[in-house]
Write a protein that holds these residues in place. Structure first.
Motif, PDB file in Angstrom:
ATOM      1  N   VAL A  10      63.757  48.810   1.127  1.00 47.51           N
ATOM      2  CA  VAL A  10      64.164  47.536   1.707  1.00 47.51           C
ATOM      3  C   VAL A  10      64.004  47.499   3.199  1.00 47.51           C
ATOM      4  N   VAL A  11      64.850  48.051   3.900  1.00 48.02           N
ATOM      5  CA  VAL A  11      64.760  48.012   5.336  1.00 48.02           C
ATOM      6  C   VAL A  11      64.761  49.457   5.755  1.00 48.02           C
ATOM      7  N   ARG A  12      63.689  49.860   6.360  1.00 53.41           N
ATOM      8  CA  ARG A  12      63.463  51.282   6.551  1.00 53.41           C
ATOM      9  C   ARG A  12      64.049  51.825   7.839  1.00 53.41           C
ATOM     10  N   CYS A  13      65.081  51.250   8.318  1.00 51.06           N
ATOM     11  CA  CYS A  13      65.714  51.784   9.525  1.00 51.06           C
ATOM     12  C   CYS A  13      67.221  51.719   9.339  1.00 51.06           C
ATOM     13  N   ALA A  14      67.893  52.782   9.667  1.00 48.79           N
ATOM     14  CA  ALA A  14      69.336  52.847   9.446  1.00 48.79           C
ATOM     15  C   ALA A  14      70.135  52.316  10.617  1.00 48.79           C
ATOM     16  N   CYS A  26      65.601  46.670  10.957  1.00 46.21           N
ATOM     17  CA  CYS A  26      66.314  45.467  10.527  1.00 46.21           C
ATOM     18  C   CYS A  26      67.136  44.913  11.686  1.00 46.21           C
ATOM     19  N   ILE A  27      67.030  43.613  11.888  1.00 43.40           N
ATOM     20  CA  ILE A  27      67.800  42.970  12.954  1.00 43.40           C
ATOM     21  C   ILE A  27      69.029  42.251  12.401  1.00 43.40           C
ATOM     22  N   GLY A  28      69.227  42.349  11.099  1.00 47.05           N
ATOM     23  CA  GLY A  28      70.425  41.764  10.484  1.00 47.05           C
ATOM     24  C   GLY A  28      70.439  40.257  10.465  1.00 47.05           C
ATOM     25  N   CYS A  29      69.271  39.633  10.441  1.00 41.23           N
ATOM     26  CA  CYS A  29      69.216  38.172  10.479  1.00 41.23           C
ATOM     27  C   CYS A  29      69.649  37.534   9.165  1.00 41.23           C
ATOM     28  N   GLU A  67      61.682  38.650   8.882  1.00 37.55           N
ATOM     29  CA  GLU A  67      61.155  38.380  10.220  1.00 37.55           C
ATOM     30  C   GLU A  67      60.523  39.613  10.861  1.00 37.55           C
ATOM     31  N   GLN A  68      60.953  40.783  10.457  1.00 41.25           N
ATOM     32  CA  GLN A  68      60.428  42.028  11.013  1.00 41.25           C
ATOM     33  C   GLN A  68      59.242  42.574  10.215  1.00 41.25           C
TER      34      GLN A  68
END
Length: 156
Positions: A10-14, A26-29, A67-68
Motif C-alpha cells: 500500500v504505502v511503502r513508507c512508515a 504517504c502524506i496522509g491525504c 497523489e504520491q
C-alpha cells in the motif's frame, strides 16, 4: 483477474504526513481511503494508509487516486514487499526516515531467484521472479523489506 489480486504494498513508507518526513512517502491525504469502495484502507496512528488484506479486492481505485503515486497492485499470493518509496541516497534517506531503503544491496545479494535489484537507490522486487523465500527480508538491515503475512520476522 482483479479478484485474485490485492493492494498489499500500500504505502511503502512508515513515516507520516509531517513535513520532516520523507517527501516520497504517504502524506496522509486520505484520497486512497475515500476511493476504496470496500473500506479496506484506513489511516493508521501515524497518518499513513494501511490496507486490510482480507477486505481488499484489488480493483486499483486507490492506486489511481494516490497523489504520491506510491500504491502498487500486486498478486494476492505475493508476500514479500518493499515498504519504502524513497529514491534518495542512503545518507539523505536516513536523515528523514528511520526505516528507509539505503540501497545497501544486502537484499539483492541474498536473493536466490535474482528477483531483487536496487534501482535508483531503492530495492525493487520483480513479482514474476520472486519465490517469496524471504531471504531479502531477513537480510535487510533496516526492515524495509517485509513479509505481508508476518511469517518472516527480523529482530532489529
Amino acid at each position: 483477474m482483479a479478484r485474485r489480486r490485492d493492494m498489499v504494498a500500500v504505502v511503502r513508507c512508515a513515516g507520516g504526513p509531517a513535513p520532516d518526513r520523507c517527501s516520497e512517502g504517504c502524506i496522509g491525504c486520505g484520497s486512497c481511503v475515500a476511493a476504496c469502495r470496500m473500506h479496506a484502507i484506513e489511516l493508521n496512528e501515524n497518518g499513513v494508509a494501511r490496507v486490510n488484506r482480507e477486505a481488499c479486492i484489488g480493483c486499483g481505485l486507490c492506486a489511481r487516486m494516490c497523489e504520491q503515486h506510491i500504491i502498487d497492485i500486486v498478486p494476492r499470493h505475493q508476500r514479500i514487499q518493499v515498504l519504502c518509496s524513497n529514491h534518495e541516497v542512503g545518507s539523505a534517506a536516513r536523515a528523514v526516515c528511520q526505516v528507509s531503503c539505503i540501497a545497501c544491496g544486502a537484499c539483492e545479494r541474498a536473493c536466490t531467484s535474482d528477483a531483487v535489484h536496487v534501482t535508483d537507490n531503492l530495492a525493487v522486487i520483480s513479482q514474476d521472479d520472486c519465490i517469496s523465500c524471504g531471504m531479502c527480508a531477513s537480510k535487510c538491515p533496516r526492515g524495509v523489506i517485509h513479509d505481508a503475512f508476518g511469517i518472516i520476522a527480523k529482530s532489529l
